[in-house]
Structures are given as C-alpha cells and as structure tokens.
Design a protein around this motif. Sequence first.
Motif, PDB file in Angstrom:
ATOM      1  N   THR A   1       0.767  -1.096  -0.082  1.00  0.00           N
ATOM      2  CA  THR A   1      -0.192  -0.025  -0.023  1.00  0.00           C
ATOM      3  C   THR A   1       0.840   1.190   0.106  1.00  0.00           C
ATOM      4  O   THR A   1       1.983   1.180   0.216  1.00  0.00           O
ATOM      5  CB  THR A   1      -0.879  -0.053   1.307  1.00  0.00           C
ATOM      6  N   LEU A   2       0.200   2.265  -0.166  1.00  0.00           N
ATOM      7  CA  LEU A   2       0.393   3.770  -0.075  1.00  0.00           C
ATOM      8  C   LEU A   2      -0.266   4.237   0.887  1.00  0.00           C
ATOM      9  O   LEU A   2      -1.483   4.628   0.596  1.00  0.00           O
ATOM     10  CB  LEU A   2       0.728   4.531  -1.582  1.00  0.00           C
ATOM     11  N   PHE A   3       0.105   4.314   2.088  1.00  0.00           N
ATOM     12  CA  PHE A   3      -0.797   4.511   3.162  1.00  0.00           C
ATOM     13  C   PHE A   3      -1.803   3.546   3.270  1.00  0.00           C
ATOM     14  O   PHE A   3      -1.552   2.423   3.401  1.00  0.00           O
ATOM     15  CB  PHE A   3      -1.260   6.039   3.068  1.00  0.00           C
ATOM     16  N   ALA A   4      -2.975   3.964   2.871  1.00  0.00           N
ATOM     17  CA  ALA A   4      -4.344   3.096   2.888  1.00  0.00           C
ATOM     18  C   ALA A   4      -4.696   2.781   1.620  1.00  0.00           C
ATOM     19  O   ALA A   4      -5.773   1.745   1.447  1.00  0.00           O
ATOM     20  CB  ALA A   4      -5.570   3.928   3.743  1.00  0.00           C
TER      21      ALA A   4
ATOM     22  N   LEU B   1     -12.923   4.638  -4.783  1.00  0.00           N
ATOM     23  CA  LEU B   1     -14.228   5.387  -4.357  1.00  0.00           C
ATOM     24  C   LEU B   1     -15.342   4.514  -4.021  1.00  0.00           C
ATOM     25  O   LEU B   1     -16.112   4.643  -3.301  1.00  0.00           O
ATOM     26  CB  LEU B   1     -14.856   5.961  -5.761  1.00  0.00           C
ATOM     27  N   SER B   2     -15.166   3.168  -4.241  1.00  0.00           N
ATOM     28  CA  SER B   2     -15.969   1.972  -3.821  1.00  0.00           C
ATOM     29  C   SER B   2     -15.765   1.667  -2.396  1.00  0.00           C
ATOM     30  O   SER B   2     -16.748   0.958  -1.819  1.00  0.00           O
ATOM     31  CB  SER B   2     -15.753   0.791  -4.677  1.00  0.00           C
TER      32      SER B   2
ATOM     33  N   LEU C   1     -13.460  10.790   0.419  1.00  0.00           N
ATOM     34  CA  LEU C   1     -12.813  11.264   1.753  1.00  0.00           C
ATOM     35  C   LEU C   1     -12.280   9.691   2.507  1.00  0.00           C
ATOM     36  O   LEU C   1     -11.698  10.213   3.722  1.00  0.00           O
ATOM     37  CB  LEU C   1     -13.776  11.927   2.652  1.00  0.00           C
ATOM     38  N   GLY C   2     -12.445   8.925   1.992  1.00  0.00           N
ATOM     39  CA  GLY C   2     -12.078   7.531   2.675  1.00  0.00           C
ATOM     40  C   GLY C   2     -10.137   7.612   2.555  1.00  0.00           C
ATOM     41  O   GLY C   2      -9.717   8.468   2.030  1.00  0.00           O
TER      42      GLY C   2
ATOM     43  N   LEU D   1      -6.711  12.075  -3.561  1.00  0.00           N
ATOM     44  CA  LEU D   1      -6.859  13.438  -3.863  1.00  0.00           C
ATOM     45  C   LEU D   1      -5.416  13.862  -3.654  1.00  0.00           C
ATOM     46  O   LEU D   1      -5.167  15.306  -4.251  1.00  0.00           O
ATOM     47  CB  LEU D   1      -7.724  14.123  -2.561  1.00  0.00           C
ATOM     48  N   GLY D   2      -4.592  13.630  -2.744  1.00  0.00           N
ATOM     49  CA  GLY D   2      -3.263  14.078  -2.646  1.00  0.00           C
ATOM     50  C   GLY D   2      -2.583  14.078  -4.106  1.00  0.00           C
ATOM     51  O   GLY D   2      -1.785  15.141  -4.597  1.00  0.00           O
TER      52      GLY D   2
END
Length: 248
Positions: A126-129, A140-141, A146-147, A154-155
């Motif tokens: 992973t990259l973070f989460a 999105l799923s 904002l999950g 977003l970043g």
Amino acid sequence: MSVFAQLVEQLADLLQPLFQASATAAAIIVFTALVRLAVHPLSRAAARGQKANARLAPRVAELRKRHGKNPERMKQALVELYAKEKASPLSGCLPSLLQLPAFFLLYHLFSNSSIGGEPNGLLTHTLFAAPLGDHWGDALSNGGVLGGAGLVYLGMFALVSAVAAFNYRRTKRQMAAAPAPEPGVPGMGAMAAMTKVLPLMSFATLITVAVVPLAAALYIVTSTTWAAFERAWLYRDMPAAGALANPL
C-alpha cells in the motif's frame, strides 16, 4: 516480469526501515528517480537539439515559403539543413520514449494477479491506505472520496494539478515569446492549432492517474514532477525553447 518483481521487492526491503508499510511505494518513487537519472543525459542532449531547432526556425520558415509547392524538394532541403546544423526535429521525443518500457513494466506488474504461477503479493502493498494494485474507482468504492484510499488519490490529483498548472503557465509564456506563425506558409495552420491545445496537455495526466493502477500512477506523478522542474532548468536560458516538449 518475475525478475523485475524481485528487484522491486529487494528495493522495498532496503527502504522498509524508513517507510514501513509504504516501502514498496517508496521503492517505486526511487525506481522512477533512477530511470529519470538514467535518461537525464538524453534530456540534456534533447535540450541542446531543441535550442538548435528554435535557432533554425526562421530558416525553416524560409524553406517552407520557397519550396512549399514541392514536397520532395522541401523534405530534402530540411534534411540537409538539420544535417548541416546537427539538429533534429524530433530531438525532444527520445527521453520520453525510453521511459515507456519502465512504465509498462510497472503497469503489468501491478495489473497481474499472479507472477510465475504464484500469487502477486505486491498487489497487497500500500501507499498509506491505498493498495498499489487498485485504481481510483476502487478507492471510491471503498470509503469514497474522503476515505483513506480516496485521500491518497486526492493528494496525487492535487500534485498533478499543481505540476500541470506550472507547465501550463510556462508553455504559454514560451509560446508567447516564440515568433508568430507566418500566414500562407504550408503547415503553419496545424502548428497554430497545436499551440492552442498543447498548454492543456499536462492536465490529461489527471485522467491517466485515475485509470491506471496506483503503482503506475505513482510512477507517472513522480516522472512528470521531475520532468517539469528538469525542463524548467534545462531551458532556463531560452524562453521560447522546449515549448513543444512532451510534458512527460
């Protein structure tokens, strides 16, 4: 493919003490930087070539006027001019083309569920989460915009937008400084149309980041960010040079 997977895993193992669960993502960034360093001499050569092309632009326009109705004579005259001046009209393309194999290796590595008949364990990294094998649609799923994974995207979108805006402003300045296309010269209509579209090309990277696996998107984001600042430095002494360079 399995050899490349092993290389990524070994690089991730070296970075694991510093980056923990995101070590594979860090390995991809380091790998991208190494690729960019490898092609940097070609980027410097491309910059020299494009500066030569910019210097030859008035002479090319003169040849188009003189031989515009004779394509064969025009082609021969251009070949002779570029050969004499040791320049190339495609000088800016080679660094980008040489990076394509590295990008496609990453794309396929994080798109296949198995490698050499074994489950592809890299897909769970992973990259973070955000899993490196997932796409924006998966984010999105699973948690929405904002999950945890959505915030990673977003970043990345914010960084790509900032780089695209930087490229947009710089390309607009370069094109404003370049000589205006002379009316009636064959090919200048297409060039004029390109000058309107090209500044927007960097924003197309946003679409690519959204549709490829996160690992490949990370490669694109790192490479385009590197390229933007590298090109700004290489062409710092010639405002009109490099205006038609590939944003990648």
